[in-house]
Design a protein around this motif. Structure first.
Motif, PDB file in Angstrom:
ATOM      1  N   MET A  16      -9.468   3.707  -9.650  1.00 33.50           N
ATOM      2  CA  MET A  16     -10.042   4.883  -8.976  1.00 33.50           C
ATOM      3  C   MET A  16      -9.161   6.090  -9.229  1.00 33.50           C
ATOM      4  SD  MET A  16     -10.985   3.307  -5.229  1.00 33.50           S
ATOM      5  CE  MET A  16      -9.423   2.443  -5.071  1.00 33.50           C
ATOM      6  N   ASP A  17      -9.785   7.266  -9.270  1.00 36.18           N
ATOM      7  CA  ASP A  17      -9.003   8.501  -9.357  1.00 36.18           C
ATOM      8  C   ASP A  17      -8.548   8.907  -7.958  1.00 36.18           C
ATOM      9  OD1 ASP A  17     -11.198   9.690  -8.081  1.00 36.18           O
ATOM     10  OD2 ASP A  17     -12.063  10.403  -9.973  1.00 36.18           O
ATOM     11  N   THR A  61      -4.746  -2.096  -6.154  1.00 41.80           N
ATOM     12  CA  THR A  61      -4.112  -3.018  -5.209  1.00 41.80           C
ATOM     13  C   THR A  61      -4.297  -2.482  -3.796  1.00 41.80           C
ATOM     14  OG1 THR A  61      -2.441  -3.771  -6.790  1.00 41.80           O
ATOM     15  CG2 THR A  61      -1.964  -4.085  -4.453  1.00 41.80           C
ATOM     16  N   PHE A  62      -4.864  -3.309  -2.919  1.00 47.18           N
ATOM     17  CA  PHE A  62      -4.944  -3.002  -1.498  1.00 47.18           C
ATOM     18  C   PHE A  62      -3.876  -3.821  -0.779  1.00 47.18           C
ATOM     19  CE2 PHE A  62      -9.172  -1.592  -2.712  1.00 47.18           C
ATOM     20  CZ  PHE A  62      -9.359  -0.471  -1.912  1.00 47.18           C
ATOM     21  N   ASP A  63      -3.033  -3.135   0.004  1.00 46.42           N
ATOM     22  CA  ASP A  63      -2.001  -3.797   0.796  1.00 46.42           C
ATOM     23  C   ASP A  63      -2.335  -3.650   2.274  1.00 46.42           C
ATOM     24  OD1 ASP A  63      -0.269  -4.635  -1.313  1.00 46.42           O
ATOM     25  OD2 ASP A  63       0.416  -2.569  -1.529  1.00 46.42           O
ATOM     26  N   GLU A  96      -3.012   0.310   2.767  1.00 52.25           N
ATOM     27  CA  GLU A  96      -2.628   1.245   1.712  1.00 52.25           C
ATOM     28  C   GLU A  96      -3.313   0.836   0.415  1.00 52.25           C
ATOM     29  OE1 GLU A  96       1.642   1.474   1.444  1.00 52.25           O
ATOM     30  OE2 GLU A  96       1.656   3.164   2.839  1.00 52.25           O
ATOM     31  N   VAL A  97      -3.578   1.825  -0.434  1.00 53.20           N
ATOM     32  CA  VAL A  97      -4.210   1.551  -1.717  1.00 53.20           C
ATOM     33  C   VAL A  97      -3.411   2.222  -2.816  1.00 53.20           C
ATOM     34  CG1 VAL A  97      -5.758   3.545  -1.466  1.00 53.20           C
ATOM     35  CG2 VAL A  97      -6.352   1.723  -3.067  1.00 53.20           C
ATOM     36  N   GLN A  98      -3.244   1.510  -3.915  1.00 58.56           N
ATOM     37  CA  GLN A  98      -2.625   2.041  -5.125  1.00 58.56           C
ATOM     38  C   GLN A  98      -3.582   1.766  -6.283  1.00 58.56           C
ATOM     39  OE1 GLN A  98       1.584   0.805  -5.581  1.00 58.56           O
ATOM     40  NE2 GLN A  98       1.367  -0.093  -3.539  1.00 58.56           N
ATOM     41  N   SER A  99      -3.920   2.800  -7.020  1.00 56.03           N
ATOM     42  CA  SER A  99      -4.910   2.618  -8.075  1.00 56.03           C
ATOM     43  C   SER A  99      -4.747   3.666  -9.159  1.00 56.03           C
ATOM     44  CB  SER A  99      -6.330   2.697  -7.494  1.00 56.03           C
ATOM     45  OG  SER A  99      -7.296   2.431  -8.489  1.00 56.03           O
ATOM     46  N   GLN A 100      -5.042   3.266 -10.386  1.00 54.20           N
ATOM     47  CA  GLN A 100      -5.102   4.180 -11.520  1.00 54.20           C
ATOM     48  C   GLN A 100      -6.345   3.843 -12.338  1.00 54.20           C
ATOM     49  OE1 GLN A 100      -1.549   4.401 -13.865  1.00 54.20           O
ATOM     50  NE2 GLN A 100      -0.217   4.822 -12.123  1.00 54.20           N
ATOM     51  N   VAL A 146      -4.448  -7.649  -2.165  1.00 49.05           N
ATOM     52  CA  VAL A 146      -5.522  -8.053  -3.071  1.00 49.05           C
ATOM     53  C   VAL A 146      -5.477  -7.107  -4.274  1.00 49.05           C
ATOM     54  CG1 VAL A 146      -8.003  -8.317  -3.395  1.00 49.05           C
ATOM     55  CG2 VAL A 146      -6.948  -8.981  -1.216  1.00 49.05           C
ATOM     56  N   SER A 147      -5.211  -7.657  -5.458  1.00 47.82           N
ATOM     57  CA  SER A 147      -5.037  -6.845  -6.664  1.00 47.82           C
ATOM     58  C   SER A 147      -6.048  -7.249  -7.727  1.00 47.82           C
ATOM     59  CB  SER A 147      -3.620  -7.015  -7.231  1.00 47.82           C
ATOM     60  OG  SER A 147      -2.643  -6.707  -6.261  1.00 47.82           O
TER      61      SER A 147
END
Length: 680
Positions: free
Chosen positions: A474-475, A525-527, A515-519, A467-468
């Protein structure tokens, strides 16, 4: 007359040799001053060094012109050959002064300082030989004194040969040491007391990313984060007090600006007079280890919070079962439109909201009891899509990219729907001004290396649901806490802080990871990864079940350690015509079953109880009453018990509505299936 001439010649040669020795001593002093950085202006020193070397060569040449025997020439050649190379030392030091980019302190030690000292020692031995020879000429011919002088000459010759052998041995050891330094994967750096880098090995290039040519001669502040103080001055003060610096950890900067955690040892570099002239540092990149430590602490914290949340939720579930159960009983006695009826309705709604809260806590703590089935995530997304579009609103562009030939997963479909809902709501809230939201599914293969790096339980085939959004992002600090229960960045009243913790608990308990990737200002993006299985999704039955009469006359053995809940269930079942045997512990239930002579049709038991769980109790009773049917009741699996029921087990989650309990009992009692205990 011949004796006087020989003596005069020896005196002249001795004088020339001593002058050469004075120049050699002076050159050693000049070299140490240049390398230690003690002199502000080094060019005059290098110039003097070169002039001294030329003077030494001239003096040696004059001595050679006066050699009288082959033995003397052999000794002179052995001592003078290395000493006449002084000009090469001057050239090496000249490169240091003119351009530090090609200077290396390790090379300087091995090729300049130690050779100079050894050459000087060899020439001293030659001077000692000349003195002995000169003194022997002054003797009156005493045989004893002559033998003594001869022994001195032989000893001087042996010393010269020993010095040459020692020099060779030291050179070999220096070569080995240089090879070790260059092959080390650790960064080995030497710098002056003012921080100028003078030695940089291959390991330093691997750790920091700079080549030797990029850093030699530059300040070590290049490796220190901006705004951080340099700890070298304090370290030097400690050395001067005679203290030893233990291994410590700090933060440095690689080429490109990335911060790295390094473990360091730093030692003083001293000159011949035991004065500290620099520092030697050995640094090792421990960023990966620090990351693992952080992940371990985070996992331990989440586990501790989960245990606490699960225990609280278990107790609340028992209380809510009593509250909601008595509300159901009162419904038949109170008119719905009366004041009491409306008050009762509000109590029921509050109980239902509290029950939802405890389910979320149990989901986070991975202690809810799941009823897994084979699930196609594409089907789940398609079934939810219409509702999801209403949730995100018209100002958000919603897209779904569903992978072809998607593998199946085994999970509790209701919980997976909750996971998707929570992720979608979280993404929507991150785009207050609208934006773009994408939900995507795909098959992925996780190899062993990737599994270890990202924390998968095992390598293999997985199904990924992503889900993106392109919202506020987020920091790093926020990302570390997003899965904690009750942690939220939303304003008061806008969120419970349990949405993402529920996602974490459901997926982890189902054997997957999140997993989460964020800037910041670039989106998130939550995977979600779940293990793929070979089973196919079963076709849904078109049979519609119609509620039957909820009364019965069978004998039920009720086992519940919570008194209030046991009393409620007992009253409910007796009112519906059942024969009831009750026990407040598994041990009491075993005793009742052993003493009761009549048939016991069904065991209604809690799953988690002191000393013995419900599954073990069921197995004990089935050994003597194989016809017994079983219904498990719990809202909490507990850390010591299986968290997934056997597919054949009949389970009712707390808190439950009374009609659902009665219906579950009738379905179990009238089914043709034999008793199947839960795996325990």
């Amino acid at each position: 007359m011949q004796r006087s001439y020989d003596h005069h010649t020896l005196e002249r040669k001795l004088e020339l040799a001593e002058q050469a020795l004075d120049y050699s001593n002076r050159n050693i002093q000049l070299t140490m001053e240049i390398l230690s950085g003690a002199a502000r202006e080094t060019r005059p020193l290098v110039h003097e060094l070169a002039e001294n070397g030329a003077a030494i060569s001239t003096l040696i040449q004059r001595i050679q012109e006066q050699v009288e025997t082959e033995k003397e020439r052999e000794l002179l050649d052995a001592a003078s050959a290395p000493l006449s190379r002084t000009h090469s030392y001057a050239e090496s030091l000249h490169s240091f002064v003119d351009g530090l980019s090609h200077f290396d302190a390790t090379a300087a030690i091995s090729s300049i300082i130690l050779p100079q000292l050894l050459d000087n020692s060899a020439w001293k031995a030659y001077v000692h030989f000349m003195r002995a020879q000169t003194e022997s000429c002054e003797l009156a011919g005493s045989a004893e004194e002559l033998r003594m002088r001869t022994r001195q000459i032989v000893r001087a010759h042996q010393e010269m040969k020993s010095a040459a052998a020692e020099r060779k041995r030291i050179a070999e050891r220096l070569s080995q040491l240089a090879s070790i330094i260059e092959c080390s994967s650790d960064a080995i750096i030497i710098h002056t007391l003012d921080g100028a880098i003078v030695s940089w090995n291959e390991g330093a290039q691997m750790v920091y990313g700079y080549s030797a040519g990029e850093v030699l001669g530059r300040s070590r502040s290049l490796l220190i984060p901006p705004g951080e103080p340099d700890d070298l001055p304090k370290i030097v003060e400690s050395w001067e007090r005679g203290e030893r610096i233990k291994r410590f950890e700090t933060v440095h900067i690689r080429k490109g600006g990335r911060r790295i955690d390094v473990s360091m040892t730093i030692s003083p570099v001293k000159d011949a007079s035991d004065q500290i002239v620099g520092a030697a540092a050995i640094a090792r990149d421990v960023s990966d280890r620090k990351l693992l430590e952080t992940q371990l602490r985070q996992a331990q914290k989440m586990e501790a919070i989960g245990q606490l949340a699960g225990g609280i939720a278990h107790d609340f579930n028992n209380l809510l079962s009593v509250i909601n159960g008595y509300c159901d009983l009162l419904e038949d006695e109170v008119q719905r439109n009366s004041t009491a009826g409306r008050n009762l309705e509000q109590i029921k709604k509050a109980g239902e909201r509290a029950a939802c809260l405890t389910r979320q806590l149990l989901a986070f703590s991975r202690q809810q009891v799941l009823e897994p089935t084979v699930v196609d995530l594409n089907v789940v997304v398609v079934d939810l899509e219409k509702m999801l579009r209403r949730i995100v609103g018209e100002d958000v562009e919603f897209q779904s990219w569903l992978g072809a030939n998607l593998g199946s997963v085994k999970a509790d479909r209701g919980q997976i729907e909750q996971v998707i809902m929570n992720l979608i709501v979280n993404a929507r809230d991150a785009m207050p001004e609208g934006g773009r939201l994408v939900i995507e599914t795909a098959n992925v293969v996780v190899d062993k290396e990737l599994a270890q790096e990202h924390g998968f339980q095992q390598p293999g085939n997985y199904v990924r649901l992503s889900v993106s959004d392109n919202g506020i992002g987020m920091d790093a600090e926020t990302q570390l806490r997003i899965f904690e229960p009750f942690f939220t960045t939303k304003e008061i009243g806008k969120g419970t802080g349990l949405g993402l913790s529920t996602v974490y608990g459901v997926i982890t308990q189902s054997g997957g990871i999140v997993e989460v990737q964020s800037q910041v200002r670039q989106g998130t993006t939550f995977d979600v990864y779940l293990p793929a299985i070979q089973e196919q999704v079963p076709q849904e039955s078109t049979h519609t079940r119609v509620d039957a009469d909820l009364c019965g006359t069978e004998t039920i053995l009720l086992v519940e350690d919570e008194e209030a809940l046991r009393e409620l269930t007992k009253d409910l079942l007796i009112n519906k015509g059942y024969q009831l045997l009750e026990a407040d512990s598994p041990e009491k239930a075993i005793q009742i079953a052993r003493q009761y002579a009549g048939p016991i049709d069904l065991l209604l038991t809690d799953v988690v109880m002191p000393r013995m769980n419900g599954r073990d109790l069921a197995q004990r009773l089935l050994a003597t009453r194989p016809e017994l049917k079983i219904v498990y009741v719990s809202g909490y699996a507990g850390s010591k018990h299986s968290q997934v029921l056997d597919p054949h087990a009949v389970f009712l989650a707390k808190p439950f509505r009374t009609k659902i309990l009665l219906r579950k009992l009738r379905e179990t009692l009238t089914s043709g299936l034999g008793p199947e205990p839960a795996n325990g």
